[in-house]
Design a protein around this motif. Sequence first.
Motif, PDB file in Angstrom:
ATOM      1  N   VAL A  91       0.751  -1.221  -0.020  1.00  0.00           N
ATOM      2  CA  VAL A  91      -0.020  -0.001   0.210  1.00  0.00           C
ATOM      3  C   VAL A  91       0.934   1.316  -0.089  1.00  0.00           C
ATOM      4  O   VAL A  91       0.803   2.172  -0.630  1.00  0.00           O
ATOM      5  CB  VAL A  91      -0.924   0.185   1.420  1.00  0.00           C
ATOM      6  N   ILE A  92       2.114   1.246   0.806  1.00  0.00           N
ATOM      7  CA  ILE A  92       2.825   2.425   1.142  1.00  0.00           C
ATOM      8  C   ILE A  92       3.568   2.651  -0.371  1.00  0.00           C
ATOM      9  O   ILE A  92       3.648   3.673  -0.939  1.00  0.00           O
ATOM     10  CB  ILE A  92       3.891   2.160   1.965  1.00  0.00           C
ATOM     11  N   ARG A  93       4.172   1.477  -1.047  1.00  0.00           N
ATOM     12  CA  ARG A  93       4.695   1.559  -2.057  1.00  0.00           C
ATOM     13  C   ARG A  93       3.777   2.346  -3.447  1.00  0.00           C
ATOM     14  O   ARG A  93       4.220   3.063  -4.116  1.00  0.00           O
ATOM     15  CB  ARG A  93       5.193   0.263  -2.598  1.00  0.00           C
ATOM     16  N   PHE A  94       2.537   1.726  -3.309  1.00  0.00           N
ATOM     17  CA  PHE A  94       1.719   2.032  -4.358  1.00  0.00           C
ATOM     18  C   PHE A  94       1.408   3.533  -4.175  1.00  0.00           C
ATOM     19  O   PHE A  94       1.336   4.366  -5.092  1.00  0.00           O
ATOM     20  CB  PHE A  94       0.269   1.446  -4.357  1.00  0.00           C
ATOM     21  N   LEU A  95       1.199   4.165  -2.959  1.00  0.00           N
ATOM     22  CA  LEU A  95       0.957   5.560  -2.726  1.00  0.00           C
ATOM     23  C   LEU A  95       2.114   6.345  -3.144  1.00  0.00           C
ATOM     24  O   LEU A  95       2.062   7.499  -3.397  1.00  0.00           O
ATOM     25  CB  LEU A  95       0.625   5.630  -1.205  1.00  0.00           C
ATOM     26  N   SER A  96       3.375   5.901  -2.513  1.00  0.00           N
ATOM     27  CA  SER A  96       4.565   6.724  -3.006  1.00  0.00           C
ATOM     28  C   SER A  96       5.042   6.576  -4.224  1.00  0.00           C
ATOM     29  O   SER A  96       5.907   7.585  -4.835  1.00  0.00           O
ATOM     30  CB  SER A  96       5.892   5.966  -1.961  1.00  0.00           C
ATOM     31  N   GLN A  97       4.542   5.725  -5.176  1.00  0.00           N
ATOM     32  CA  GLN A  97       4.841   5.717  -6.638  1.00  0.00           C
ATOM     33  C   GLN A  97       3.784   6.838  -7.203  1.00  0.00           C
ATOM     34  O   GLN A  97       4.152   7.208  -8.573  1.00  0.00           O
ATOM     35  CB  GLN A  97       4.513   4.254  -7.113  1.00  0.00           C
ATOM     36  N   GLY A  98       3.158   7.326  -6.478  1.00  0.00           N
ATOM     37  CA  GLY A  98       2.097   8.549  -6.987  1.00  0.00           C
ATOM     38  C   GLY A  98       1.164   7.867  -8.163  1.00  0.00           C
ATOM     39  O   GLY A  98       0.839   8.903  -9.054  1.00  0.00           O
ATOM     40  N   GLU A  99       1.001   6.689  -8.012  1.00  0.00           N
ATOM     41  CA  GLU A  99       0.069   6.223  -9.244  1.00  0.00           C
ATOM     42  C   GLU A  99      -1.524   6.330  -8.671  1.00  0.00           C
ATOM     43  O   GLU A  99      -2.266   6.073  -9.571  1.00  0.00           O
ATOM     44  CB  GLU A  99       0.231   4.665  -9.301  1.00  0.00           C
ATOM     45  N   ILE A 100      -1.605   6.527  -7.413  1.00  0.00           N
ATOM     46  CA  ILE A 100      -3.057   6.883  -7.039  1.00  0.00           C
ATOM     47  C   ILE A 100      -3.097   8.319  -6.824  1.00  0.00           C
ATOM     48  O   ILE A 100      -2.316   9.112  -6.244  1.00  0.00           O
ATOM     49  CB  ILE A 100      -3.078   6.294  -5.648  1.00  0.00           C
ATOM     50  N   ASN A 101      -4.388   8.803  -7.330  1.00  0.00           N
ATOM     51  CA  ASN A 101      -4.427  10.274  -7.049  1.00  0.00           C
ATOM     52  C   ASN A 101      -5.908  10.374  -6.623  1.00  0.00           C
ATOM     53  O   ASN A 101      -6.866   9.876  -6.993  1.00  0.00           O
ATOM     54  CB  ASN A 101      -4.493  10.797  -8.520  1.00  0.00           C
TER      55      ASN A 101
END
Length: 72
Positions: free
Chosen positions: A62-72
């Motif tokens: 979850v942290i990785r997805f959020l930090s990748q900036g793919e979630i807006n």
Amino acid sequence: MELNKCSRCGAFFTSNDVVCPNCEAQERLELSKLKDFLAENNVPTTSVEQISCSTGIAEKNVIRFLSQGEIN
Ligand SMILES: [Zn+2]
């Protein structure tokens, strides 16, 4: 070609992706699950722990997805 380390299983692979080919399907599945969850739960203050609990996605991912900036 550069050697990358898979963010999910730690295997080495050669491509520009974040995860190895073995983990790609699961990665996409979880990413779309997370996007759905965030779309339905428009709560910016939702904690990583809550997201992980509700979606079944490991906190580190979850942290990785959020930090990748793919979630807006
Ligand atoms: Zn992998």
